[in-house]
Scaffold this motif. Structure first.
Motif, mmCIF file in Angstrom:
data_model
loop_
_atom_site.group_PDB
_atom_site.id
_atom_site.type_symbol
_atom_site.label_atom_id
_atom_site.label_comp_id
_atom_site.label_asym_id
_atom_site.label_seq_id
_atom_site.Cartn_x
_atom_site.Cartn_y
_atom_site.Cartn_z
ATOM 1 N N ARG A 120 0.853 -1.186 0.000
ATOM 2 C CA ARG A 120 0.000 0.000 0.000
ATOM 3 C C ARG A 120 0.887 1.232 0.000
ATOM 4 O O ARG A 120 2.014 1.193 0.463
ATOM 5 C CB ARG A 120 -0.950 0.002 1.192
ATOM 6 N N VAL A 121 0.344 2.299 -0.549
ATOM 7 C CA VAL A 121 1.035 3.581 -0.533
ATOM 8 C C VAL A 121 0.654 4.268 0.776
ATOM 9 O O VAL A 121 -0.517 4.333 1.136
ATOM 10 C CB VAL A 121 0.645 4.447 -1.753
ATOM 11 N N VAL A 122 1.675 4.757 1.467
ATOM 12 C CA VAL A 122 1.449 5.486 2.708
ATOM 13 C C VAL A 122 2.026 6.895 2.557
ATOM 14 O O VAL A 122 2.889 7.137 1.705
ATOM 15 C CB VAL A 122 2.075 4.765 3.926
ATOM 16 N N ILE A 123 1.515 7.804 3.377
ATOM 17 C CA ILE A 123 1.936 9.198 3.318
ATOM 18 C C ILE A 123 2.051 9.724 4.749
ATOM 19 O O ILE A 123 1.316 9.268 5.635
ATOM 20 C CB ILE A 123 0.932 10.029 2.478
ATOM 21 N N ASN A 124 2.982 10.643 4.962
ATOM 22 C CA ASN A 124 3.122 11.204 6.306
ATOM 23 C C ASN A 124 2.634 12.655 6.308
ATOM 24 O O ASN A 124 2.160 13.171 5.295
ATOM 25 C CB ASN A 124 4.557 11.078 6.823
ATOM 26 N N ARG A 138 4.096 -3.972 -5.601
ATOM 27 C CA ARG A 138 5.070 -2.913 -5.303
ATOM 28 C C ARG A 138 5.338 -2.013 -6.516
ATOM 29 O O ARG A 138 5.373 -0.794 -6.407
ATOM 30 C CB ARG A 138 6.369 -3.541 -4.794
ATOM 31 N N ALA A 139 5.518 -2.618 -7.680
ATOM 32 C CA ALA A 139 5.813 -1.832 -8.884
ATOM 33 C C ALA A 139 4.671 -0.873 -9.202
ATOM 34 O O ALA A 139 4.904 0.273 -9.597
ATOM 35 C CB ALA A 139 6.088 -2.756 -10.067
ATOM 36 N N ASP A 140 3.433 -1.306 -9.036
ATOM 37 C CA ASP A 140 2.284 -0.431 -9.286
ATOM 38 C C ASP A 140 2.227 0.694 -8.260
ATOM 39 O O ASP A 140 1.893 1.834 -8.596
ATOM 40 C CB ASP A 140 0.981 -1.221 -9.256
ATOM 41 N N CYS A 141 2.542 0.382 -6.999
ATOM 42 C CA CYS A 141 2.577 1.416 -5.961
ATOM 43 C C CYS A 141 3.636 2.460 -6.278
ATOM 44 O O CYS A 141 3.383 3.662 -6.147
ATOM 45 C CB CYS A 141 2.836 0.788 -4.591
ATOM 46 N N LEU A 142 4.807 2.010 -6.707
ATOM 47 C CA LEU A 142 5.873 2.949 -7.058
ATOM 48 C C LEU A 142 5.477 3.807 -8.259
ATOM 49 O O LEU A 142 5.759 5.012 -8.291
ATOM 50 C CB LEU A 142 7.173 2.199 -7.328
ATOM 51 N N ALA A 143 4.796 3.220 -9.229
ATOM 52 C CA ALA A 143 4.334 3.982 -10.388
ATOM 53 C C ALA A 143 3.294 5.019 -9.963
ATOM 54 O O ALA A 143 3.303 6.156 -10.455
ATOM 55 C CB ALA A 143 3.757 3.045 -11.446
ATOM 56 N N HIS A 144 2.415 4.655 -9.043
ATOM 57 C CA HIS A 144 1.417 5.593 -8.523
ATOM 58 C C HIS A 144 2.104 6.764 -7.818
ATOM 59 O O HIS A 144 1.758 7.926 -8.052
ATOM 60 C CB HIS A 144 0.460 4.874 -7.573
ATOM 61 N N ILE A 145 3.078 6.448 -6.974
ATOM 62 C CA ILE A 145 3.809 7.506 -6.265
ATOM 63 C C ILE A 145 4.495 8.423 -7.267
ATOM 64 O O ILE A 145 4.464 9.654 -7.127
ATOM 65 C CB ILE A 145 4.826 6.903 -5.279
ATOM 66 N N ASP A 146 5.105 7.850 -8.288
ATOM 67 C CA ASP A 146 5.791 8.643 -9.304
ATOM 68 C C ASP A 146 4.830 9.614 -9.987
ATOM 69 O O ASP A 146 5.204 10.733 -10.344
ATOM 70 C CB ASP A 146 6.435 7.708 -10.325
#
Length: 68
Positions: A12-16, A43-51
């Motif tokens: 999951r994508v997390v944010i602070n 993980r790869a999809d989460c990283l792409a989303h963050i990008d």
């Protein structure tokens, strides 16, 4: 969990509070100071989303000072 399991591990994508993003394993408790952003997947999809969504890498506190 081994490195071979990594492509299929649900994350999951997390944010602070500083609007900094990270990837966290979905089966683990989110660490203090972070909250779920709403996106989950491999993980790869989460990283792409963050990008895609993290367009300004400066912490919120710095942005507030320089953009005021």
């Amino acid at each position: 969990m081994t490195i071979d399991d990594e492509p299929t591990r649900v994350c999951r994508v997390v944010i602070n509070d500083e609007d900094q993003y990270s990837v966290w394993a979905a089966d683990r408790d989110i660490p203090a100071g972070w909250r779920a952003e709403g996106f989950t997947g491999p993980r790869a999809d989460c990283l792409a989303h963050i990008d895609k969504v993290w367009t300004d890498m400066r912490p919120r506190s710095i942005r507030n000072l320089t953009d005021a």
